[in-house]
Design a protein around this motif. Structure first.
Motif, short mmCIF file in Angstrom:
data_model
loop_
_atom_site.label_atom_id
_atom_site.label_comp_id
_atom_site.label_asym_id
_atom_site.label_seq_id
_atom_site.Cartn_x
_atom_site.Cartn_y
_atom_site.Cartn_z
N GLY A 1 43.01 3.05 0.44
CA GLY A 1 42.39 1.77 0.18
C GLY A 1 41.01 1.77 0.79
N GLY A 2 40.64 2.64 1.46
CA GLY A 2 39.16 2.94 2.01
C GLY A 2 38.07 3.24 1.03
N THR A 3 37.09 3.19 1.36
CA THR A 3 35.74 3.72 0.40
C THR A 3 36.00 5.00 0.13
N GLN A 4 36.35 5.99 1.20
CA GLN A 4 36.42 7.46 0.89
C GLN A 4 37.48 7.82 -0.11
N HIS A 5 38.59 7.00 -0.15
CA HIS A 5 39.79 7.14 -0.98
C HIS A 5 39.27 6.77 -2.47
N LEU A 6 38.73 5.68 -2.21
CA LEU A 6 38.17 5.05 -3.77
C LEU A 6 37.12 6.04 -4.36
N ALA A 7 36.57 6.29 -3.57
CA ALA A 7 35.31 7.49 -4.08
C ALA A 7 36.20 8.63 -4.63
N GLY A 8 36.88 9.18 -3.77
CA GLY A 8 37.63 10.44 -4.46
C GLY A 8 38.50 9.95 -6.01
N GLU A 9 39.10 8.81 -5.96
CA GLU A 9 39.72 8.51 -7.15
C GLU A 9 38.52 8.21 -8.14
N MET A 10 37.44 7.79 -7.82
CA MET A 10 36.42 7.74 -8.89
C MET A 10 36.02 9.09 -9.56
N LEU A 11 36.04 9.87 -8.58
CA LEU A 11 35.59 11.35 -8.87
C LEU A 11 36.78 11.88 -9.90
N LYS A 12 38.03 11.91 -9.55
CA LYS A 12 39.07 12.21 -10.43
C LYS A 12 38.89 11.42 -11.77
N ALA B 1 35.55 12.78 -13.80
CA ALA B 1 35.44 13.83 -13.91
C ALA B 1 36.89 14.58 -14.77
N GLY B 2 37.88 13.68 -14.81
CA GLY B 2 39.22 14.17 -15.56
C GLY B 2 39.58 15.51 -14.75
N ILE B 3 39.68 15.30 -13.44
CA ILE B 3 40.28 16.41 -12.63
C ILE B 3 41.60 15.95 -12.02
N ASP B 4 42.43 16.60 -11.32
CA ASP B 4 43.74 16.45 -10.74
C ASP B 4 43.50 17.05 -9.34
N MET C 1 37.91 19.04 0.49
CA MET C 1 36.76 18.22 0.49
C MET C 1 36.91 16.73 0.83
N ALA C 2 35.75 16.19 1.18
CA ALA C 2 35.82 14.46 1.43
C ALA C 2 34.55 13.87 1.13
N PHE C 3 34.76 12.71 0.77
CA PHE C 3 33.47 11.75 0.77
C PHE C 3 33.24 11.19 2.18
N MET C 4 32.17 11.58 2.75
CA MET C 4 31.99 11.31 4.53
C MET C 4 30.71 10.32 4.21
N THR C 5 31.16 9.06 4.99
CA THR C 5 29.85 8.17 5.21
C THR C 5 28.60 8.87 5.82
N SER C 6 27.56 8.83 5.56
CA SER C 6 26.10 9.69 5.83
C SER C 6 26.19 9.50 7.42
N VAL C 7 26.58 8.28 8.08
CA VAL C 7 26.42 8.10 9.34
C VAL C 7 27.39 9.00 10.14
N SER C 8 28.56 9.68 9.97
CA SER C 8 29.23 10.61 10.53
C SER C 8 28.90 12.07 9.85
N PHE D 1 27.30 7.08 -10.37
CA PHE D 1 28.38 7.23 -9.25
C PHE D 1 27.58 6.99 -8.04
N VAL D 2 27.81 5.85 -7.62
CA VAL D 2 27.20 5.11 -6.21
C VAL D 2 28.29 4.66 -5.65
N VAL D 3 28.47 5.23 -4.26
CA VAL D 3 29.26 4.48 -3.22
C VAL D 3 28.57 4.08 -1.94
N ASP D 4 28.49 2.91 -1.89
CA ASP D 4 28.07 2.53 -0.24
C ASP D 4 29.01 2.20 0.72
#
Length: 325
Positions: free
Chosen positions: A163-174, A177-180, A203-210, A248-251
């Protein structure tokens, strides 16, 4: 995205003209320690923002501002704790972006981001950066997507939790892009980053701060930035749109919320000092060096931002059909 709102709207929502009698009980606020509740483990970007802010507020008010980490359930444990706290200004939430998504992903929440809190200030915003482990052969986003398509279900992405931003960014990419690819949730940024750097997750969508300090050191390889323009700190890294996935914009962002019913005078006092803290040169330098946009905005601006974020995720999540309980 962040917006600048009309001064008239800001003034109206700041409680200007509150009668002196209504403000009188808060004249000595705070007279005891204030708790800043963080819904994530220590060491992550939200925790970093909270601790930078706590130091400044403690100096300004002359009372301890204590950061308490209450991780779990996508930060919902911390959100419910603050929503149920006394509206006296002594228990505050340092919220992050997932708080505006939770209502669409969890069925039985006992709080609502727009009804259970009083906005104090949006503190900062930071884009997500898609990075891969150094043992991954893909050097570009098209190469990574091609690798995923050739090995459905074999590649993985780490996140700070369901349910976090990084999780949803990954789901958006799936979805886009139609990937599993397999989601590996952690209890915070530290675990996700550790396994990315060791190659345990692809891979991971990392917040730029970290992300920025680790990527500059070469501990993982940046593929794309989920922002409208490139980060000055990572000028060689393309945006997701430039790399072939448009729109594809995720803040990730952090903001301060108080329990519903907190006095407008307390909210105004907190906001005034929060704005000064976020404008402090050392705070700005620390956050901006890591790709964050420092805000320190007014309560009305934050309320509007929350409303827009809720609307954005409502539309997006309906296309992805994600439910966590």
């Amino acid at each position: 995205m962040l917006k600048i709102f009309a001064a008239a709207l800001v003034a109206a929502s700041m409680g200007m003209g509150v009668p002196a009698a209504a403000q009188e009980p808060t004249a000595s606020y705070p007279s005891k320690p204030v708790r800043l509740i963080v819904g994530y483990q220590a060491g992550g970007p939200t925790d970093l923002t909270a601790r930078l802010l706590a130091t400044k507020l403690q100096a300004a008010f002359g009372q301890p501002f204590v950061v308490e980490n209450k991780p779990g359930a996508g930060s919902n444990i911390a959100s419910e704790f603050v929503a149920n706290a006394a509206p006296d200004g002594y228990t505050l939430l340092i919220a992050a972006a997932p708080i505006t998504m939770a209502g669409f992903m969890y069925k039985n929440l006992k709080w609502n981001v727009q009804d259970s809190f009083e906005p104090v200030s949006l503190l900062m915003s930071a884009p997500a950066v898609l990075a891969v482990a150094n043992n991954v052969p893909a050097k570009t986003l098209p190469e990574l997507l091609d690798l995923a398509r050739k090995q459905p279900g074999k590649l993985s992405f780490g996140s700070t939790g369901n349910g976090g931003t990084q999780h949803l960014a990954g789901e958006m990419l799936k979805n886009r892009a139609g990937i599993d690819i397999l989601h590996i949730p952690y209890k915070g940024a530290a675990g996700a980053m550790q396994d990315l750097l060791s190659g345990q997750v692809t891979m991971a969508f990392m917040t730029s701060v970290s992300a920025v300090p680790l990527l500059k050191e070469g501990k993982a390889r940046p593929i794309a930035v989920a922002a409208e323009k490139r980060l000055p700190q990572l000028p060689q890294v393309p945006t997701m749109a430039e790399a072939g996935v448009p729109g594809f914009v995720v803040d990730s962002w952090n903001g301060m919320l108080a329990p519903k019913g907190t006095s407008p005078a307390i909210i105004a006092r907190l906001h005034a000092e929060v704005a000064k803290a976020m404008a402090a040169p050392d705070v700005r330098e620390k956050l901006e060096a890591q790709g964050a946009v420092v805000v320190g905005g007014r309560p009305a601006e934050f309320r509007t931002y929350i409303r827009e974020e809720v609307s954005h995720w409502d539309k997006l999540l309906k296309t992805m059909h994600i439910k966590l309980d």
